[in-house]
Design a protein around this motif. Structure first.
Motif, PDB file in Angstrom:
ATOM      1  N   LYS A  79     -10.843  32.266  21.664  1.00  0.00           N
ATOM      2  CA  LYS A  79     -11.086  30.931  22.224  1.00  0.00           C
ATOM      3  C   LYS A  79      -9.751  30.238  22.439  1.00  0.00           C
ATOM      4  O   LYS A  79      -8.816  30.390  21.634  1.00  0.00           O
ATOM      5  N   GLU A  80      -9.706  29.473  23.502  1.00  0.00           N
ATOM      6  CA  GLU A  80      -8.471  28.780  23.835  1.00  0.00           C
ATOM      7  C   GLU A  80      -8.053  27.846  22.695  1.00  0.00           C
ATOM      8  O   GLU A  80      -8.893  27.202  22.067  1.00  0.00           O
ATOM      9  N   HIS A 108      -0.723  35.647  23.680  1.00  0.00           N
ATOM     10  CA  HIS A 108      -1.116  34.340  24.204  1.00  0.00           C
ATOM     11  C   HIS A 108      -2.488  34.419  24.870  1.00  0.00           C
ATOM     12  O   HIS A 108      -2.821  35.400  25.543  1.00  0.00           O
ATOM     13  N   PHE A 109      -3.243  33.370  24.668  1.00  0.00           N
ATOM     14  CA  PHE A 109      -4.590  33.284  25.255  1.00  0.00           C
ATOM     15  C   PHE A 109      -4.508  33.286  26.785  1.00  0.00           C
ATOM     16  O   PHE A 109      -3.695  32.570  27.366  1.00  0.00           O
ATOM     17  N   VAL A 110      -5.329  34.091  27.402  1.00  0.00           N
ATOM     18  CA  VAL A 110      -5.430  34.114  28.867  1.00  0.00           C
ATOM     19  C   VAL A 110      -6.879  33.779  29.218  1.00  0.00           C
ATOM     20  O   VAL A 110      -7.793  34.492  28.764  1.00  0.00           O
ATOM     21  N   PRO A 111      -7.110  32.695  29.984  1.00  0.00           N
ATOM     22  CA  PRO A 111      -8.503  32.338  30.298  1.00  0.00           C
ATOM     23  C   PRO A 111      -9.244  33.514  30.928  1.00  0.00           C
ATOM     24  O   PRO A 111      -8.748  34.141  31.867  1.00  0.00           O
ATOM     25  N   TYR A 148      -3.342  25.242  13.080  1.00  0.00           N
ATOM     26  CA  TYR A 148      -3.870  24.854  11.771  1.00  0.00           C
ATOM     27  C   TYR A 148      -5.388  24.694  11.785  1.00  0.00           C
ATOM     28  O   TYR A 148      -5.991  24.389  10.771  1.00  0.00           O
ATOM     29  N   GLY A 149      -5.982  24.871  12.936  1.00  0.00           N
ATOM     30  CA  GLY A 149      -7.427  24.670  13.031  1.00  0.00           C
ATOM     31  C   GLY A 149      -8.186  25.968  12.824  1.00  0.00           C
ATOM     32  O   GLY A 149      -7.670  26.948  12.291  1.00  0.00           O
ATOM     33  N   GLU A 150      -9.437  25.940  13.293  1.00  0.00           N
ATOM     34  CA  GLU A 150     -10.290  27.120  13.152  1.00  0.00           C
ATOM     35  C   GLU A 150      -9.799  28.242  14.062  1.00  0.00           C
ATOM     36  O   GLU A 150      -9.106  28.008  15.035  1.00  0.00           O
TER      37      GLU A 150
END
Ligand SMILES: O=C(O)CCC(=O)C(=O)O
Ligand SMILES: [Fe+2]
Length: 228
Positions: A79-80, A108-111, A148-150
């Protein structure tokens, strides 16, 4: 890698109300796993904040310890904004990979993208031509861009059918069935996890972790090379 009855591609398993339809959804997942492969939804909790170990070295915690998946190919859906996945390129062989130089690259996230991790099965089946992807999910420790999030991810583990015959074209490794391969992989990772639990303070560089599903165990060869 034929699995007998092919999966029905039109079948979707909704996890939206997993809390109330647990048994039904679990059995659907079970059936899908038997025919298609194994997948997991991973909720990586956040490991403790960074601190120092007894020798004063800074500790870096991982949501998923460094490992290579043992199946054929892992498809990973992210998830982004929930970063953390890192890979360690330059692997030569399963046993030696990453034991020296720990240089990790962020993925890195790629949509719309799907991360494809090569597993130990594809590595041995290709006579080590394709190297299994050594990867980890890093917990935040103050580095720039740390999440720092989910972090939720869905991993689809593509594993062999029991009756699949596995041997690369060069016959570098002895022929095994899918059943044998899976059994060996599971016992290897279980034994390595036990070893790691017995030596919790082992340096990750010396006891490289491996395993399916955020596992932690020592990296050992997926199969012993065939005698020359
Ligand atoms: O959640 C991730 O990004 C990776 C999880 C993983 O490596 C695994 O489950 O084997
Ligand atoms: Fe993995």
């Amino acid at each position: 890698m034929s699995c007998g009855r092919p999966p029905d591609p039109s079948q979707e398993i909704s996890l939206a109300d997993f809390d109330t339809r647990t048994d039904e959804i679990a059995s659907q997942l079970c059936a899908a796993a038997e025919h298609v492969g194994f997948f997991a939804i991973v909720d990586h909790g956040i490991a403790p904040a960074d601190d120092n170990d007894k020798k004063g070295r800074q500790q870096v915690y991982h949501r998923a310890g460094a490992h290579a998946d043992w199946g054929f190919l892992t498809l990973l859906f992210e998830k982004e904004g929930q970063s953390g996945l890192e890979i360690c390129p330059g692997r030569e062989v399963v046993t030696e990979h990453a034991l020296g130089d720990h240089s990790w690259s962020k993925v890195h996230f790629v949509p719309g993208g799907i991360v494809c991790n090569i597993g130990d099965l594809l590595m041995s089946w290709s006579d080590d031509r394709f190297k299994s992807t050594f990867h980890r999910v890093k917990a935040p420790c103050g580095d720039p861009g740390d999440n720092y999030g989910e972090r939720f991810s869905i991993a689809f583990f593509n594993q062999p059918c029991k009756d699949a015959l596995i041997q690369g074209p060069l016959k570098k490794y002895p022929l095994v069935t899918g059943e044998e391969f899976n059994a060996r992989a599971m016992s290897k990772h279980f034994a390595a996890l036990q070893a790691k639990l017995r030596a919790p303070e082992a340096d990750e560089g010396a006891a490289v972790v491996a395993g399916e599903g955020a596992g932690s165990s020592i990296a050992v060869p997926a199969q012993v090379p065939a005698a020359a």
